[in-house]
Scaffold this motif. Structure first.
Motif, PDB file in Angstrom:
ATOM      1  N   UNK A 217      60.740  13.891 -42.119  1.00 30.81           N
ATOM      2  CA  UNK A 217      62.143  14.287 -42.030  1.00 30.81           C
ATOM      3  C   UNK A 217      63.011  13.111 -41.591  1.00 30.81           C
ATOM      4  N   UNK A 218      62.468  12.228 -40.770  1.00 26.70           N
ATOM      5  CA  UNK A 218      63.235  11.088 -40.266  1.00 26.70           C
ATOM      6  C   UNK A 218      63.780  10.226 -41.398  1.00 26.70           C
ATOM      7  N   UNK A 219      63.092  10.221 -42.530  1.00 25.78           N
ATOM      8  CA  UNK A 219      63.541   9.421 -43.668  1.00 25.78           C
ATOM      9  C   UNK A 219      64.899   9.905 -44.176  1.00 25.78           C
ATOM     10  N   UNK A 220      65.145  11.213 -44.088  1.00 23.54           N
ATOM     11  CA  UNK A 220      66.440  11.733 -44.527  1.00 23.54           C
ATOM     12  C   UNK A 220      67.577  11.110 -43.722  1.00 23.54           C
ATOM     13  N   UNK A 221      67.356  10.929 -42.422  1.00 26.96           N
ATOM     14  CA  UNK A 221      68.396  10.279 -41.612  1.00 26.96           C
ATOM     15  C   UNK A 221      68.593   8.836 -42.059  1.00 26.96           C
ATOM     16  N   UNK A 222      67.506   8.120 -42.323  1.00 23.93           N
ATOM     17  CA  UNK A 222      67.607   6.714 -42.713  1.00 23.93           C
ATOM     18  C   UNK A 222      68.424   6.548 -43.990  1.00 23.93           C
ATOM     19  N   UNK A 223      68.177   7.409 -44.964  1.00 21.76           N
ATOM     20  CA  UNK A 223      68.943   7.338 -46.214  1.00 21.76           C
ATOM     21  C   UNK A 223      70.419   7.622 -45.943  1.00 21.76           C
ATOM     22  N   UNK A 224      70.689   8.675 -45.161  1.00 20.00           N
ATOM     23  CA  UNK A 224      72.071   9.012 -44.831  1.00 20.00           C
ATOM     24  C   UNK A 224      72.773   7.905 -44.078  1.00 20.00           C
ATOM     25  N   UNK A 225      72.055   7.255 -43.198  1.00 18.82           N
ATOM     26  CA  UNK A 225      72.619   6.153 -42.415  1.00 18.82           C
ATOM     27  C   UNK A 225      73.065   5.008 -43.327  1.00 18.82           C
ATOM     28  N   UNK A 226      72.206   4.607 -44.247  1.00 12.71           N
ATOM     29  CA  UNK A 226      72.550   3.506 -45.159  1.00 12.71           C
ATOM     30  C   UNK A 226      73.719   3.902 -46.049  1.00 12.71           C
ATOM     31  N   UNK A 232      78.063   4.155 -50.136  1.00 15.72           N
ATOM     32  CA  UNK A 232      77.471   4.276 -51.465  1.00 15.72           C
ATOM     33  C   UNK A 232      76.538   5.489 -51.500  1.00 15.72           C
ATOM     34  N   UNK A 233      76.340   6.003 -52.713  1.00 17.71           N
ATOM     35  CA  UNK A 233      75.499   7.184 -52.916  1.00 17.71           C
ATOM     36  C   UNK A 233      75.815   8.260 -51.873  1.00 17.71           C
ATOM     37  N   UNK A 234      77.107   8.540 -51.724  1.00 22.12           N
ATOM     38  CA  UNK A 234      77.549   9.406 -50.633  1.00 22.12           C
ATOM     39  C   UNK A 234      77.025  10.839 -50.762  1.00 22.12           C
ATOM     40  N   UNK A 235      76.945  11.337 -51.987  1.00 21.54           N
ATOM     41  CA  UNK A 235      76.440  12.705 -52.159  1.00 21.54           C
ATOM     42  C   UNK A 235      74.980  12.793 -51.718  1.00 21.54           C
ATOM     43  N   UNK A 240      70.984  14.396 -47.624  1.00 19.97           N
ATOM     44  CA  UNK A 240      69.869  13.983 -46.765  1.00 19.97           C
ATOM     45  C   UNK A 240      70.159  14.276 -45.293  1.00 19.97           C
ATOM     46  N   UNK A 241      71.383  14.006 -44.875  1.00 18.33           N
ATOM     47  CA  UNK A 241      71.733  14.245 -43.475  1.00 18.33           C
ATOM     48  C   UNK A 241      71.733  15.737 -43.149  1.00 18.33           C
ATOM     49  N   UNK A 242      72.195  16.544 -44.081  1.00 18.32           N
ATOM     50  CA  UNK A 242      72.162  17.992 -43.865  1.00 18.32           C
ATOM     51  C   UNK A 242      70.714  18.491 -43.777  1.00 18.32           C
ATOM     52  N   UNK A 257      73.054  14.403 -33.049  1.00 15.93           N
ATOM     53  CA  UNK A 257      74.408  13.866 -32.886  1.00 15.93           C
ATOM     54  C   UNK A 257      74.652  12.679 -33.814  1.00 15.93           C
ATOM     55  N   UNK A 258      73.623  11.831 -33.959  1.00 13.13           N
ATOM     56  CA  UNK A 258      73.785  10.656 -34.824  1.00 13.13           C
ATOM     57  C   UNK A 258      73.871  11.064 -36.289  1.00 13.13           C
ATOM     58  N   UNK A 259      73.172  12.099 -36.677  1.00 13.17           N
ATOM     59  CA  UNK A 259      73.279  12.589 -38.052  1.00 13.17           C
ATOM     60  C   UNK A 259      74.679  13.144 -38.313  1.00 13.17           C
ATOM     61  N   UNK A 260      75.222  13.860 -37.322  1.00  7.98           N
ATOM     62  CA  UNK A 260      76.594  14.355 -37.471  1.00  7.98           C
ATOM     63  C   UNK A 260      77.598  13.208 -37.519  1.00  7.98           C
ATOM     64  N   UNK A 261      77.346  12.171 -36.760  1.00 13.38           N
ATOM     65  CA  UNK A 261      78.197  10.976 -36.789  1.00 13.38           C
ATOM     66  C   UNK A 261      78.181  10.347 -38.187  1.00 13.38           C
ATOM     67  N   UNK A 262      76.983  10.238 -38.781  1.00 13.62           N
ATOM     68  CA  UNK A 262      76.890   9.657 -40.122  1.00 13.62           C
ATOM     69  C   UNK A 262      77.571  10.557 -41.157  1.00 13.62           C
ATOM     70  N   UNK A 263      77.429  11.873 -40.983  1.00 10.14           N
ATOM     71  CA  UNK A 263      78.141  12.791 -41.879  1.00 10.14           C
ATOM     72  C   UNK A 263      79.651  12.603 -41.762  1.00 10.14           C
ATOM     73  N   UNK A 264      80.117  12.434 -40.536  1.00  4.44           N
ATOM     74  CA  UNK A 264      81.547  12.201 -40.327  1.00  4.44           C
ATOM     75  C   UNK A 264      81.993  10.930 -41.040  1.00  4.44           C
ATOM     76  N   UNK A 265      81.170   9.896 -40.989  1.00  4.13           N
ATOM     77  CA  UNK A 265      81.502   8.653 -41.696  1.00  4.13           C
ATOM     78  C   UNK A 265      81.607   8.890 -43.205  1.00  4.13           C
ATOM     79  N   UNK A 266      80.643   9.642 -43.751  1.00  5.50           N
ATOM     80  CA  UNK A 266      80.650   9.923 -45.192  1.00  5.50           C
ATOM     81  C   UNK A 266      81.909  10.692 -45.577  1.00  5.50           C
ATOM     82  N   UNK A 267      82.246  11.725 -44.799  1.00  4.88           N
ATOM     83  CA  UNK A 267      83.441  12.504 -45.117  1.00  4.88           C
ATOM     84  C   UNK A 267      84.716  11.671 -44.939  1.00  4.88           C
TER      85      UNK A 267
END
Length: 303
Positions: A217-226, A232-235, A240-242, A257-267
């Motif tokens: 599951x941790x890989x999903x965060x890594x993809x979302x972070x990048x 890029x590849x925002x969708x 992945x973050x969800x 919290x960090x996943x929500x932060x990355x989601x906020x960046x994407x939005x």
């Protein structure tokens, strides 16, 4: 009873209850100062808490008690090395000879001690040339690592060439490590390398390859972070973050919290202010002390 006490201490350390382990083993060491296992466990408890002077003292005691045990020299050098990272440059330089001597002694005593050779690879790369650092010395121990473990050798050479600004060679050896071993660490080293090289597409492709092999599951965060960092590849990053948040467990390492932060960046990249605020507020609710979250919220409010 004595054996049980030390087993309990070892279990506490494994479970990351470092202060409790220290509290339990310290009186035992006071009563049994020549018990090597007890002294080592106390040194480990100090080390995990970054109490470097106390850890150094315990490991030095072990080196004196048994000067022919490689792991004691390795831990002694390692604790001094960690202290050197925290003190001023003058104090750090005064420790260098002792650190090097400890690692070299460990390598001499145990020709198969992988961790010591890794320590020497890193030491000689990070030291300035004026005090003994050199690529040639690092490669010597990387070659010894390769003889013991091809994967470790390839990772060490990747590290050396990355540090020495030879990206093509670094990439080659990190790829060899994946081909030979394919562990999570191998994939992480290559994806991290691509991020540092400002090659996010390659980083994401590597992380996805890791996910196919290891299903973490941790890989999903890594993809979302990048995706969030490089816009890029925002969708894909959003999905992945969800997924990361939905399947989160403490073993995943990175707080939600960090996943929500990355989601906020994407939005924010998508100018979806309402969604961005929702997720940055979730991040702040969980970890209000993280400064970058507050900075991100301010940026979102200015959309």
């Amino acid at each position: 009873m004595a054996q049980q006490t030390l087993d309990d201490v070892a279990l506490l350390l494994e479970q990351k209850y470092y202060k409790q382990a220290e509290t339990l083993v310290k009186p035992y060491v006071n009563a049994n100062p020549t018990n090597q296992r007890a002294v080592e466990l106390l040194g480990d408890a100090y080390g995990y808490q970054a109490k470097w002077d106390a850890a150094i003292s315990q490991y030095e005691t072990l080196v004196v008690m048994d000067p022919n045990k490689a792991n004691f020299h390795y831990k002694y050098g390692g604790a001094m090395g960690m202290k050197a990272l925290e003190v001023n440059k003058v104090s750090a330089f005064m420790l260098i000879d002792d650190i090097e001597d400890a690692f070299l002694k460990a390598a001499e005593l145990d020709i198969k001690h992988i961790n010591t050779r890794w320590a020497l690879v890193e030491l000689y790369m990070q030291l300035p040339g004026i005090v003994g650092g050199s690529v040639k010395k690092s490669l010597k121990y990387a070659n010894e690592l390769e003889a013991l473990s091809k994967v470790d050798g390839y990772l060490a050479k990747g590290y050396i060439y990355e540090y020495d600004d030879e990206p093509e060679l670094a990439e080659t050896y990190y790829k060899r490590a994946i081909t030979t071993g394919g562990s999570i660490t191998c994939f992480d080293k290559l994806s991290s390398f691509y991020e540092k090289q400002q090659q996010p597409e390659k980083a994401i492709a590597t992380i996805e390859a890791s996910q196919k092999k290891h299903e973490r599951n941790a890989v999903h965060y890594q993809i979302g972070k990048v995706a969030a960092e490089y816009n890029l590849q925002l969708e894909k990053g959003e999905n992945c973050l969800k997924t990361y948040i939905e399947n989160y467990s403490v073993e995943d390492g990175v707080p939600k919290a960090w996943a929500n932060y990355r989601l906020a960046q994407i939005y924010k990249h998508q100018n979806h202010k309402k969604e961005a605020l929702k997720h940055i507020n979730l991040a702040l609710a969980e970890l209000p002390e993280i400064d970058v979250f507050s900075v991100e919220k301010a940026a979102i409010l200015n959309l």
